[in-house]
Design a protein around this motif. Structure first.
Motif, mmCIF file in Angstrom:
data_model
loop_
_atom_site.group_PDB
_atom_site.id
_atom_site.type_symbol
_atom_site.label_atom_id
_atom_site.label_comp_id
_atom_site.label_asym_id
_atom_site.label_seq_id
_atom_site.Cartn_x
_atom_site.Cartn_y
_atom_site.Cartn_z
ATOM 1 N N PRO A 160 0.804 -1.232 0.000
ATOM 2 C CA PRO A 160 0.000 0.000 0.000
ATOM 3 C C PRO A 160 0.832 1.275 0.000
ATOM 4 O O PRO A 160 0.292 2.354 -0.267
ATOM 5 C CB PRO A 160 -0.829 -0.120 1.283
ATOM 6 N N ASP A 161 2.113 1.201 0.274
ATOM 7 C CA ASP A 161 2.972 2.388 0.228
ATOM 8 C C ASP A 161 3.483 2.680 -1.174
ATOM 9 O O ASP A 161 4.145 3.706 -1.382
ATOM 10 C CB ASP A 161 4.161 2.212 1.175
ATOM 11 N N SER A 162 3.206 1.828 -2.130
ATOM 12 C CA SER A 162 3.658 2.063 -3.499
ATOM 13 C C SER A 162 2.991 3.317 -4.065
ATOM 14 O O SER A 162 1.802 3.569 -3.810
ATOM 15 C CB SER A 162 3.296 0.873 -4.388
ATOM 16 N N PRO A 163 3.732 4.117 -4.826
ATOM 17 C CA PRO A 163 3.097 5.269 -5.477
ATOM 18 C C PRO A 163 2.011 4.871 -6.463
ATOM 19 O O PRO A 163 1.194 5.703 -6.854
ATOM 20 C CB PRO A 163 4.277 5.952 -6.193
ATOM 21 N N TYR A 164 1.978 3.604 -6.854
ATOM 22 C CA TYR A 164 0.936 3.120 -7.765
ATOM 23 C C TYR A 164 -0.286 2.569 -7.028
ATOM 24 O O TYR A 164 -1.243 2.140 -7.682
ATOM 25 C CB TYR A 164 1.499 2.021 -8.669
ATOM 26 N N ALA A 165 -0.257 2.553 -5.707
ATOM 27 C CA ALA A 165 -1.357 1.937 -4.960
ATOM 28 C C ALA A 165 -2.686 2.629 -5.239
ATOM 29 O O ALA A 165 -3.746 1.995 -5.208
ATOM 30 C CB ALA A 165 -1.047 1.945 -3.463
ATOM 31 N N ARG A 166 -2.647 3.947 -5.504
ATOM 32 C CA ARG A 166 -3.884 4.675 -5.779
ATOM 33 C C ARG A 166 -4.455 4.367 -7.158
ATOM 34 O O ARG A 166 -5.563 4.812 -7.491
ATOM 35 C CB ARG A 166 -3.640 6.182 -5.642
ATOM 36 N N TRP A 167 -3.711 3.631 -7.973
ATOM 37 C CA TRP A 167 -4.229 3.272 -9.291
ATOM 38 C C TRP A 167 -5.405 2.300 -9.202
ATOM 39 O O TRP A 167 -6.254 2.293 -10.081
ATOM 40 C CB TRP A 167 -3.123 2.598 -10.111
ATOM 41 N N PHE A 168 -5.433 1.483 -8.169
ATOM 42 C CA PHE A 168 -6.366 0.362 -8.145
ATOM 43 C C PHE A 168 -7.275 0.423 -6.913
ATOM 44 O O PHE A 168 -6.864 0.884 -5.853
ATOM 45 C CB PHE A 168 -5.592 -0.960 -8.153
ATOM 46 N N ASP A 169 -8.504 -0.067 -7.085
ATOM 47 C CA ASP A 169 -9.449 -0.203 -5.973
ATOM 48 C C ASP A 169 -9.106 -1.474 -5.200
ATOM 49 O O ASP A 169 -9.568 -2.566 -5.546
ATOM 50 C CB ASP A 169 -10.886 -0.309 -6.514
ATOM 51 N N ILE A 170 -8.325 -1.338 -4.157
ATOM 52 C CA ILE A 170 -7.926 -2.488 -3.348
ATOM 53 C C ILE A 170 -8.369 -2.246 -1.913
ATOM 54 O O ILE A 170 -8.091 -1.190 -1.338
ATOM 55 C CB ILE A 170 -6.403 -2.699 -3.391
ATOM 56 N N ASP A 171 -9.060 -3.199 -1.341
ATOM 57 C CA ASP A 171 -9.475 -3.126 0.058
ATOM 58 C C ASP A 171 -8.405 -3.842 0.886
ATOM 59 O O ASP A 171 -8.510 -5.033 1.174
ATOM 60 C CB ASP A 171 -10.844 -3.788 0.222
ATOM 61 N N TRP A 172 -7.374 -3.101 1.247
ATOM 62 C CA TRP A 172 -6.247 -3.700 1.964
ATOM 63 C C TRP A 172 -6.681 -4.264 3.316
ATOM 64 O O TRP A 172 -6.188 -5.318 3.741
ATOM 65 C CB TRP A 172 -5.143 -2.665 2.164
ATOM 66 N N GLU A 173 -7.577 -3.563 3.986
ATOM 67 C CA GLU A 173 -8.013 -4.024 5.308
ATOM 68 C C GLU A 173 -8.687 -5.380 5.218
ATOM 69 O O GLU A 173 -8.439 -6.278 6.029
ATOM 70 C CB GLU A 173 -8.958 -2.994 5.919
#
Length: 801
Positions: free
Chosen positions: A110-123
């Motif tokens: 989730p710290d990747s600068p690309y993390a905002r590219w995708f809808d990911i529910d990390w929790e």
């Protein structure tokens, strides 16, 4: 510039830019103004469709790269043609080896600068992305894992041809610890249904949703396309699946501003009387709304109702098996929302619980109640999705997407009235009424995105294959429950398009249609002779040595065979078998993609080979004789639908090969590489060239400044003539329900009243001239069942191009 007509080419590794360039002289001569290309950006190697983009910054190398695309554009320009390109803003391929942004997210988390590219529910995933890519459970597959390194020395994990990044410092860990240390969880593919924690395209886990609502993601994913637009390589855009986006209206506004307002259409499927949001910065839709209206003109309402009764008698459909359209859709929706979209429903429930927990007024709604409310409302959204944003204005159109009756029926799923109040909470959240915080906004967007996936999967990909009395009506954008469209309804539609959306797209066949327009036109004739069709099916059943595994399959298989009656005998089985196997898997009644029944599917293929696909035998003789008897009426439908499509308001898009007779079933059958036809063509080719030539020579008659007006017929067979006038100068007239017309005694004294003074020349009938104002319809259609009249003298020149 708004195109006068476009021609869709399906690019493939076997049909690259150079091959498209070779087709340019032919297409320019045909009369279109623009080539319409399937996606051109870098996709998964070998992809036959291109919707699995992996790199938005590069033009696809397998097609010839950017140099090849620019060369194609130059060739097109030299012949007076522009380019319209299909773009895919909603999703990318979930193929880490080829998708660099996804690779970096999996490597850095989730710290990747690309993390905002995708809808990911990390929790929900415990800080990991679930990757459901393994053929079996991870323990069963452990022997197949291999540590390796790329050419640059980067350590990777490989399994069954797949490649995954490794988190820094983990490459030397023992396998169990190595797998546990990653930002992703490799898992059995079956877990996608319930545990997937990234947004995908419909139910396809191989396509991961992209968040173009973020400015930096929009810029990165559209930079190359916008460069090609600025450089004059691309003149217009087709937007794939806008319903998947968080805020389609805002996205289209940003895109329109970035392109300088280039002609853009959206693959938006409108349901019933639903209208395209008027604020969208587009010229209109890709045309499925027009497809439904054109098909409906050539469908007999009374005969379709009779055919439904005969289908029920023959197939005996009960429960999920499609005896009643509304019930079939609802049952399919429940199936999809509780199975294929179970993970998406759980995601919405978690969001609803989070929102409610932060508000004392809603805090005590139980998670199970919110889950039930989500499910019950999702299956009752009457259209693909609502268009609202949390905290934004709520229009009457948006509110109608979750009407009062939907709330009432959803509440009925609860036994305690106070627990049913969860339905009101979920509705208010879905319509953006409860607040504009991040969780509120996320729920509002996710509900709409899930609704569109549910509608597509439950209607197009399930109910259409379960409800099969008249399969020409089970087409994208169609309404099998009310397949017929009256002339009055069509004229109202044409008038509205001319007034509100004159630059919208119109289609009859696309890469996504389940049957080509010509196949549907042929099958629609069955609505005019239901008694003859049902009698034939009974004869065919007796004449086929191998029985169908179920009567419902037999009914649709024989309709499919009749729709393809123009195919050579040696092609029939090879074209029918995969289409019918896809039909039974999509229906999910006896077999499916995920739980196949080999015995049932073998029975399907044995039946097809012995009956509908047989190249000889009594059944083949019966079908051939039936097809010959109905050939004149099929001709009227095929030519009538083609002429209406090419001259009605909007920009007609011709799918590759459809300028002539084009017989195709569902993909991949309809995605075969384009091949230039032999010289001459057929009757449909001549009609197409005449209509396209007129549009090119006199664009003002058909464009934004043009007008549309119904033209009335009078007499005993008036209802069988559909006619309209474009800008006072061109009249389209076609024959509808020609078999019924023949049975009723023909045109007799029916006349068509032409607008204004003549003379009028029929471009489709050499020597055909009419002075008017009244023309006997029998005379008008003496040579063929359609006419394209152009005023050739007097009467002014309203809207001349």
């Amino acid at each position: 510039m708004t195109p006068t007509a476009t021609y869709r080419l399906q690019l493939q590794p076997d049909f690259p830019f150079a091959a498209a360039a070779d087709a340019v002289p032919y297409l320019a001569e045909l009369g279109v103004s623009h080539l319409h290309l399937s996606p051109v950006l870098e996709a998964v190697p070998g992809s036959g469709h291109g919707y699995d983009v992996v790199d938005h910054g590069r033009v696809r190398a397998e097609f010839g790269g950017e140099e090849g695309l620019r060369a194609l554009a130059a060739t097109a320009r030299a012949h007076g043609l522009g380019l319209v390109v299909d773009i895919v803003p909603n999703h990318m391929a979930a193929a880490p080896r080829h998708n660099l942004p996804l690779w970096e997210v999996l490597r850095e988390g989730p710290d990747s600068p690309y993390a905002r590219w995708f809808d990911i529910d990390w929790e929900a995933g415990g800080g990991k992305v679930l990757l459901p890519v393994l053929a079996g459970r991870v323990g069963e597959e452990s022997a197949g894992f291999e540590r390796a390194a790329r050419d640059d020395g980067t350590p990777v994990l490989r399994h069954a041809g797949l490649e995954f990044p490794l988190r820094d410092g983990t490459a030397d860990l023992p396998l169990p610890e190595l797998l546990a240390a990653q930002h992703y969880r490799l898992a059995w593919w079956r877990l996608a249904r319930t545990e997937l924690n990234y947004r995908r395209f419909f139910t396809i886990s191989d396509l991961i949703g992209v968040r173009v609502e973020h400015p930096e993601v929009f810029a990165a994913t559209h930079g190359k396309i916008l460069e090609l637009v600025r450089d004059g390589v691309i003149d217009g855009l087709r937007i794939d699946h806008p319903d998947g986006l968080a805020d389609p209206g805002a996205y289209l506004g940003e895109l329109g501003e970035a392109t300088g307002g280039r002609w853009t259409v959206v693959e938006k499927i409108l349901t019933g009387a639903e209208a395209l949001p008027p604020a969208w910065a587009v010229a209109g839709t890709t045309g499925y709304d027009a497809l439904h209206r054109i098909d409906g003109l050539f469908t007999d309402p009374m005969g379709a109702a009779d055919l439904l009764g005969r289908y029920r008698d023959f197939a005996g459909p009960q429960g999920d098996r499609g005896g009643y359209w509304t019930a079939t859709v609802r049952r399919a929706a429940y199936r999809v929302v509780t199975h294929e979209l179970a993970a998406e429903t759980e995601w919405l429930t978690r969001l609803a619980v989070q929102v409610c927990a932060g508000d004392p007024a809603t805090r005590d709604h139980a998670p199970w109640a919110l889950h039930t409310a989500v499910r019950e409302l999702l299956v009752r959204v009457p259209v693909y999705r609502p268009y609202v944003t949390a905290g934004g204005p709520l229009t009457e159109i948006a509110e109608s997407t979750l009407p009062a009756e939907a709330v009432r029926d959803a509440r009925a799923a609860f036994s305690v009235a106070q627990e049913a109040d969860a339905v009101d909470v979920v509705r208010d959240l879905a319509l953006g009424r409860l607040g504009d915080g991040p969780e509120h906004a996320s729920f509002c967007a996710r509900f709409a995105q899930t609704a569109s996936a549910l509608h597509a999967k439950s209607v197009e990909d399930t109910a259409f294959y379960r409800y099969v009395p008249l399969i020409s009506a089970t087409e994208v954008g169609g309404d099998p429950g009310q397949p017929a469209v009256s002339p009055e309804e069509f004229h109202a539609f044409g008038t509205r398009l001319s007034r509100d959306w004159p630059g919208t797209g119109t289609v009859l066949t696309t890469h996504d249609t389940k049957r080509s327009g010509d196949v549907r036109a042929r099958i629609a004739v069955l609505s005019e002779c239901p008694e003859r069709w049902s009698a034939l099916v009974e004869q065919l059943a007796r004449a086929t040595p191998v029985p169908a595994p179920d009567p419902q399959l037999a009914w649709q298989a024989w309709q499919s065979a009749y729709g393809c009656a123009g195919l050579p005998a040696d092609e029939m089985a090879g074209r029918l078998e995969p289409a019918l196997l896809k039909a039974v898997r999509e229906a999910g009644l006896f077999t499916s993609w995920t739980e196949p029944d080999p015995a049932y599917e073998r029975a399907v293929t044995d039946f097809v080979a012995a009956g509908p696909g047989a190249d000889a035998g009594e059944a083949r003789v019966l079908m051939a004789r039936f097809a010959r008897e109905l050939a004149p009426f099929v001709r009227a439908n095929v030519l009538g639908a083609a002429l209406v499509h090419l001259t009605m308001p909007g920009v007609p898009d011709l799918y590759q090969g459809t300028e002539r007779e084009y017989i195709a079933l569902v993909d991949p059958d309809n995605r075969r590489p384009f091949s230039r036809p032999a010289e001459g063509g057929d009757e449909k080719t001549a009609l197409t060239a005449a209509a396209l030539g007129l549009r090119r020579e006199r664009p003002g008659l058909f464009g934004e400044s043009g007008t549309y007006a119904p033209v009335a017929a009078r007499g005993p067979a008036a209802s069988h003539c559909l006619a309209f006038c474009r800008s006072g100068e061109v009249v389209t007239a076609v024959t509808r329900l020609s078999l019924r017309l023949d049975e009723e005694g023909g045109w007799r004294d029916t006349v068509l009243t032409l607008p204004g003074e003549g003379p009028w020349t029929d471009l489709l009938a050499p020597g055909g001239e009419f002075t008017g104002p009244e023309v006997p319809v029998a005379e008008l259609f003496a040579q063929r069942p359609v006419a394209l009249l152009v005023r050739t003298g007097g009467g002014g020149a309203a809207g001349r191009g």
